[in-house]
Design a protein around this motif. Sequence first.
Motif, short mmCIF file in Angstrom:
data_model
loop_
_atom_site.label_atom_id
_atom_site.label_comp_id
_atom_site.label_asym_id
_atom_site.label_seq_id
_atom_site.Cartn_x
_atom_site.Cartn_y
_atom_site.Cartn_z
N PRO A 11 0.81 -1.22 0.00
CA PRO A 11 0.00 0.00 0.00
C PRO A 11 0.84 1.27 0.00
N GLU A 12 2.11 1.14 0.34
CA GLU A 12 2.98 2.32 0.43
C GLU A 12 3.57 2.72 -0.92
N GLY A 13 3.43 1.85 -1.93
CA GLY A 13 4.01 2.18 -3.22
C GLY A 13 4.74 0.98 -3.81
N THR A 14 5.80 1.25 -4.59
CA THR A 14 6.54 0.19 -5.26
C THR A 14 7.47 -0.50 -4.26
N PRO A 15 7.30 -1.82 -4.08
CA PRO A 15 8.17 -2.52 -3.14
C PRO A 15 9.55 -2.78 -3.73
N GLY A 16 10.50 -3.09 -2.87
CA GLY A 16 11.83 -3.48 -3.33
C GLY A 16 11.78 -4.86 -3.94
N PRO A 17 12.86 -5.28 -4.61
CA PRO A 17 12.88 -6.58 -5.30
C PRO A 17 12.56 -7.77 -4.38
N GLN A 18 13.16 -7.79 -3.19
CA GLN A 18 12.93 -8.91 -2.28
C GLN A 18 11.48 -8.92 -1.79
N GLN A 19 10.99 -7.72 -1.43
CA GLN A 19 9.62 -7.63 -0.94
C GLN A 19 8.62 -7.98 -2.06
N ALA A 20 8.94 -7.56 -3.29
CA ALA A 20 8.07 -7.87 -4.42
C ALA A 20 8.00 -9.37 -4.64
#
Length: 202
Positions: free
Chosen positions: A77-86
């Motif tokens: 919900p905060e925006g574009t996640p980092g690669p690991q979080q994605a």
Amino acid sequence: MPGHFEPLPGGGAAVALDDVEISIIRSLAVQLLELIGPGPAEDAPDDPLAELFAEGPSEPPADPVLRRLFPDAYTDPEGTPGPQQADEQQAHSAEFRRFTENDLRAGKRENALAVVRSLDTLAAEAAGEGGAVLKLTPQESQQWLRSLNDLRLAIGSRLEITDEDDTDLLYRLPDTDPRKPMVMAYLWLGGLQETLVTTLMP
């Protein structure tokens, strides 16, 4: 009552629909059924337990409308996640989708079928009259409410509506715009949905 739902004594809702309105809603509901597709039981009628143990897809649908109807369960919900979080979100969404999408599709399919069945009954009653009053039980009203929402999501996806500002722009489309009929259906269904929500509020 014309054009909007009103409460029925003892629960449920009613709305007056003419032949054209009956035909439009039924056609949209049938298109939604075709888009959702047949259920597992229809694919394997000889095995009544197959649906109980069947796993759904783990990947999002390719069709943008189906992606709107069956979105990923885990997003940032905060925006574009980092690669690991994605990657983690994708894995969690795939797992969730695998065990829930079949049931979600079955629910949407049953809601749309309820709309079609009630409209078929109404059309038979209204033969030669030009229209009639659709009367829904409390359960049917809930199915209609969910199906109206699905129809608006589907049309909104085709119109590329993502927020309220997009909706405001629809009112200013010229009559020559090829999207105009779809826009009119989207806005009309929104009005029906809003009055049905109000009708069902305690």
